[in-house]
Design an enzyme around this catalytic site. Sequence first.
Site: not given
Length: 292
Positions: A142, A155, A159
């Site tokens: 991401s 997150y 990622k």
Amino acid sequence: MPKRLKDRVAIVTGAGGGLGRTHALELARHGARVVVNDLSGSAQAVADEICEAGGEAIAYAGDVTRYDEMEAMAAQAISKFGRIDILVNNAGILRDRTFAKMPLDEFRLVLDVHVMGSVNATKAAWTRMQSQNYGRIVMTTSSSGLYGNFGQSNYGAAKMALVGLMQTLSLEGARHNIHVNCLAPSAMTAMTEGLLPQAAAAVLTPERVSPGLIALVGEDAPTRMILLAGGGSFECAHITMTRGIHVGDSDDPAEALCKRMAQVQAQADQVIPASGWEQPEHELAKALARPR
């Protein structure tokens, strides 16, 4: 339309909805036989959708954080279809908060699903791909990991970890014709609801990301690529190394470095290292080339 993936067998994790669902449908449209994985019964609905459209698919309700369940999923794929050619590590969750307010259990949970979930599924498929001298693996990264996003430290860390995993596995898989890539999608899904303006819904659809996946899993797929995809647009991200400077054994190396940080950051003549060893090799070459 030619079946680019005819007779290939693909596993897609987290495929009960959102991007995973459109990935599974697009793989099937191109001729792949698909194992649709999700925790919920929605995996069966997606498998049924593929079969009703004339494709082949089975559902497997398994937890990516449990290696034994990923091993069982791989075994089921082999039992049903005889091989595993493609693995799409798509399963993921969000637990967004600023780092100061984030409980550590939420940080661990996101890493467990994204990172260890991808590790578990890949480990289950890896030796099977080695034995057949063919494999195509996609990690879902991401822009939050590549560039950072406020409130997404867990997150983003997960990622970016997947990029490091991809970089190494692409090197280790090369001799067995296993290509490993990353896909960084921009799409409106249940996981991103409330994070993007509503106007993006008509443009950033999951269906406009999945063609990028197909480009990463065919026989002619690249390896070690970070493909960005959203709204029908596609870009490539790179981890680069600048030319940098050499301060050596000057009277105060730290002071010399602080004064020349702009030169360290200068992007002219930057390179994309072929492996982590290129950093010490690059630095040694600069040190040895410096007049004494």
